[in-house]
Design a protein around this motif. Structure first.
Motif, PDB file in Angstrom:
ATOM      1  N   THR A  82     112.481  66.909 -27.101  1.00 22.28           N
ATOM      2  CA  THR A  82     111.742  66.317 -26.295  1.00 22.28           C
ATOM      3  C   THR A  82     111.428  64.884 -26.265  1.00 22.28           C
ATOM      4  N   GLN A  83     111.804  64.303 -27.520  1.00 20.18           N
ATOM      5  CA  GLN A  83     111.566  63.006 -27.726  1.00 20.18           C
ATOM      6  C   GLN A  83     112.507  62.356 -28.466  1.00 20.18           C
TER       7      GLN A  83
ATOM      8  N   LYS B 175     116.208  62.208 -27.121  1.00 20.09           N
ATOM      9  CA  LYS B 175     115.519  63.150 -26.409  1.00 20.09           C
ATOM     10  C   LYS B 175     116.619  63.643 -25.384  1.00 20.09           C
TER      11      LYS B 175
ATOM     12  N   GLU C 175     107.938  68.541 -31.028  1.00 15.18           N
ATOM     13  CA  GLU C 175     109.440  67.698 -30.644  1.00 15.18           C
ATOM     14  C   GLU C 175     110.380  68.475 -30.041  1.00 15.18           C
TER      15      GLU C 175
END
Length: 106
Positions: free
Chosen positions: A26-27, A47, A83
């Motif tokens: 997610t990042q 990401k 994350e």
């Protein structure tokens, strides 16, 4: 300046992801100096990259660390739950009509 402290002891609950589960980052994750053979600040994961959880460990007896294999990158990187998002266990919003709730009384 005040530092934010995480109070929740994550390992009191079951792990959010299990070995073999497909996940997405997610990042962006950069090397903080703990990944051998890569420069500090070098991107390890971007990401949107997809990988598979290989193993679960803990850090400071408080957090789960998920060893994720990023197939496209050929690396295994330790990640926190915040994350990652699961691609195998996607939560379906209640407003989506499924065979199980089709025609149910409302």
């Amino acid at each position: 300046m005040r530092l934010r402290r995480e109070q929740e002891v994550e390992i009191r609950k079951p792990p959010r992801f299990m070995p073999g589960e497909r996940v997405r980052a997610t990042q962006h994750i950069k090397n903080d100096g703990t990944y051998p053979g890569r420069e500090i600040g070098e991107n390890l994961v971007r990401k949107g990259d997809e990988g598979y959880v290989r193993d679960i460990g803990t850090f400071l007896q408080q957090f789960f660390i998920y060893a994720v294999e990023w197939i496209d990158r050929g690396t295994i990187v330790g990640m926190r739950a915040r994350e990652l998002v699961s691609l195998d266990n996607v939560e379906i919003p209640c407003s989506v009509e499924t065979p199980a709730n089709r025609g149910a009384a409302r």
